[in-house]
Design an enzyme around this catalytic site. Structure first.
Site, PDB file in Angstrom:
ATOM      1  CB  THR A   1       8.949  -4.585   2.497  1.00 45.73           C
ATOM      2  OG1 THR A   1       8.183  -5.499   3.269  1.00 45.73           O
ATOM      3  CG2 THR A   1       8.719  -4.810   1.009  1.00 45.73           C
TER       4      THR A   1
ATOM      5  CG  LEU B   1       1.933  -5.639  14.235  1.00 44.31           C
ATOM      6  CD1 LEU B   1       1.602  -5.746  15.710  1.00 44.31           C
ATOM      7  CD2 LEU B   1       3.369  -6.051  13.997  1.00 44.31           C
TER       8      LEU B   1
ATOM      9  CE1 TYR C   1      -1.666  -3.949   5.146  1.00 45.86           C
ATOM     10  CE2 TYR C   1       0.015  -4.309   6.814  1.00 45.86           C
ATOM     11  CZ  TYR C   1      -0.369  -4.273   5.485  1.00 45.86           C
ATOM     12  OH  TYR C   1       0.541  -4.581   4.510  1.00 45.86           O
TER      13      TYR C   1
ATOM     14  CE  LYS D   1      10.750  -4.496   6.849  1.00 51.05           C
ATOM     15  NZ  LYS D   1       9.770  -4.527   7.928  1.00 51.05           N
TER      16      LYS D   1
ATOM     17  N   GLY E   1      10.508 -10.642  12.264  1.00 47.70           N
ATOM     18  CA  GLY E   1      10.988  -9.291  12.066  1.00 47.70           C
ATOM     19  C   GLY E   1      10.161  -8.235  12.794  1.00 47.70           C
ATOM     20  CB  ALA E   2       6.541  -7.493  12.870  1.00 48.62           C
TER      21      ALA E   2
ATOM     22  CG  ASP F   1       8.143  -1.922  10.530  1.00 42.26           C
ATOM     23  OD1 ASP F   1       7.344  -1.220   9.863  1.00 42.26           O
ATOM     24  OD2 ASP F   1       8.721  -2.911  10.050  1.00 42.26           O
TER      25      ASP F   1
ATOM     26  CG  LEU G   1      -1.923  -1.097   1.372  1.00 40.45           C
ATOM     27  CD1 LEU G   1      -2.574  -1.070   2.749  1.00 40.45           C
ATOM     28  CD2 LEU G   1      -2.991  -0.969   0.291  1.00 40.45           C
TER      29      LEU G   1
ATOM     30  N   GLY H   1       4.853 -14.045  18.340  1.00 44.06           N
ATOM     31  CA  GLY H   1       5.764 -13.938  17.198  1.00 44.06           C
ATOM     32  C   GLY H   1       7.160 -13.565  17.661  1.00 44.06           C
TER      33      GLY H   1
END
Ligand code: NAP
Length: 304
Positions: free
Chosen positions: A74, A245, A247, A78, A140-141, A113, A28, A137
């Site tokens: 992304t 997270l 969306y 990264k 990465g996030a 982030d 997006l 998790g």
């Protein structure tokens, strides 16, 4: 991948920006950033730049030659880009960068982030101070969130991590503790030391969820309605705040939480906030977040 072709119709003198990754079908970012660029009347173009793994070296060469003014990064680049840029924030410890600015030929990198998450939970009225957090998790996030919770001194009472991979979870905790112990890390970056543990098994995860104040889903579980949820929803309680997270849809986790009267938020605000923070690095101006949010929502609607 040919950057000249990507930007062939850019206006003269335009700042050239984009998002690099592979695959990029879902992104997006171009819609969000172009909406803000247009609203502010800036001479800039933000494009989708698909870089296949065997094109990585060629991308680096072309991006420097063009040059790109800045870009988002992304999956799966990264970590690779963190080696090419001077890391300016928690990205130095994360080893992961999602925003690059070309500062007179030198690449500077940030990970927005985590700060995007911090900004969005403030908007949602979520305060982690003295709270017990379960973070689902260890990818990465989750890594970005955990380091930023420390870096930004959000001071939770405890963070319990759970990932399908126990070694990965432990490695993340060990990496954070190594930063805390590292005498080379400035004291200012270690203000947010907290109790952090791995849930380990389902029984301990159940106890942690039942006793927690904020549950954060940083796993892909819930991307599709058919996904097996990361936790048993009977563990949820009405005093809980859920932050997912994901969306692009209301996940089953969010719905289950709302059904029992708990608060639940999706990750769209975080997505917009991390994008807005990238925009600030490139243009040294605060973009209109409402315009970026509307563009992101329109982009999601076009996909569905
Ligand atoms: P990632 O690097 O692939 O990490 C996801 C981790 O979750 C992996 O370690 C994975 O283990 C684990 N996992 C998968 N299913 C699980 C389950 N049922 N229970 C426990 N752990 C599970 O992905 P990521 O980049 O961290 O992204 C995670 C999610 O956050 C994605 O849905 C992504 O779209 C979202 N995200 C949102 C934003 C935003 O701005 N809102 C930003 C970044 C990411 P395996 O590798 O073994 O599967």
């Amino acid at each position: 991948m040919d950057l000249d072709a990507v930007f062939h119709d850019a206006p003269a003198g335009a700042k050239l920006l984009g998002v690099i990754g592979h695959p990029l079908g879902h992104t997006l970012s171009p819609a969000m950033h172009m909406a803000a660029i247009k609203r502010l009347g800036l001479n800039a173009v933000y494009a989708k730049i698909e870089v296949k793994p065997d094109e990585w070296d060629d991308f680096l060469r072309q991006a420097k030659a063009l040059p790109l003014h800045g870009f988002n990064v992304t999956l799966p680049y990264k970590e690779a880009i963190a080696k090419e840029a001077r890391c300016r924030d928690a990205s130095a410890y994360l080893g992961s960068v999602n925003t690059v600015l070309n500062n007179d030929g030198a690449w500077e990198g940030w990970s927005t982030d985590g700060p995007g998450f911090v900004k969005d939970i403030a908007r949602c009225g979520i305060d982690l101070r003295d709270n017990r957090i379960v973070l689902l998790g260890a990818g990465g996030a989750a890594r970005a969130l955990l380091f930023t919770i420390s870096f930004a001194a959000l001071n939770p009472r405890k963070v319990t991590l759970f990932d399908t991979s126990l070694p990965k979870t432990q490695a993340l905790i060990d990496d954070l503790k190594a930063v805390w112990k590292n005498p080379g890390v400035p004291a200012d970056h270690k203000k947010g030391v907290f109790d952090v543990e791995s849930a380990g098994d389902q029984e301990r995860l159940k106890e942690a969820v039942r006793g927690c104040d904020v549950l954060i889903n940083a796993t892909p579980a819930g991307l599709k309605p058919s996904d097996t949820p990361a936790i048993d929803f009977s563990w949820l309680h009405k005093n809980l705040t859920v932050y997912d997270l994901i969306y692009h849809r209301e996940t089953e986790l969010m719905r289950a939480a709302r059904d029992i009267g708990a608060r639940a938020f999706d990750g769209l605000g975080m997505l917009v906030s991390q994008g807005a923070l990238s925009f600030e690095k490139w243009f040294r101006t605060v973009p209109p977040a409402d315009v970026m949010l509307a563009a992101a929502k329109a982009g999601l609607q076009n996909k569905s």
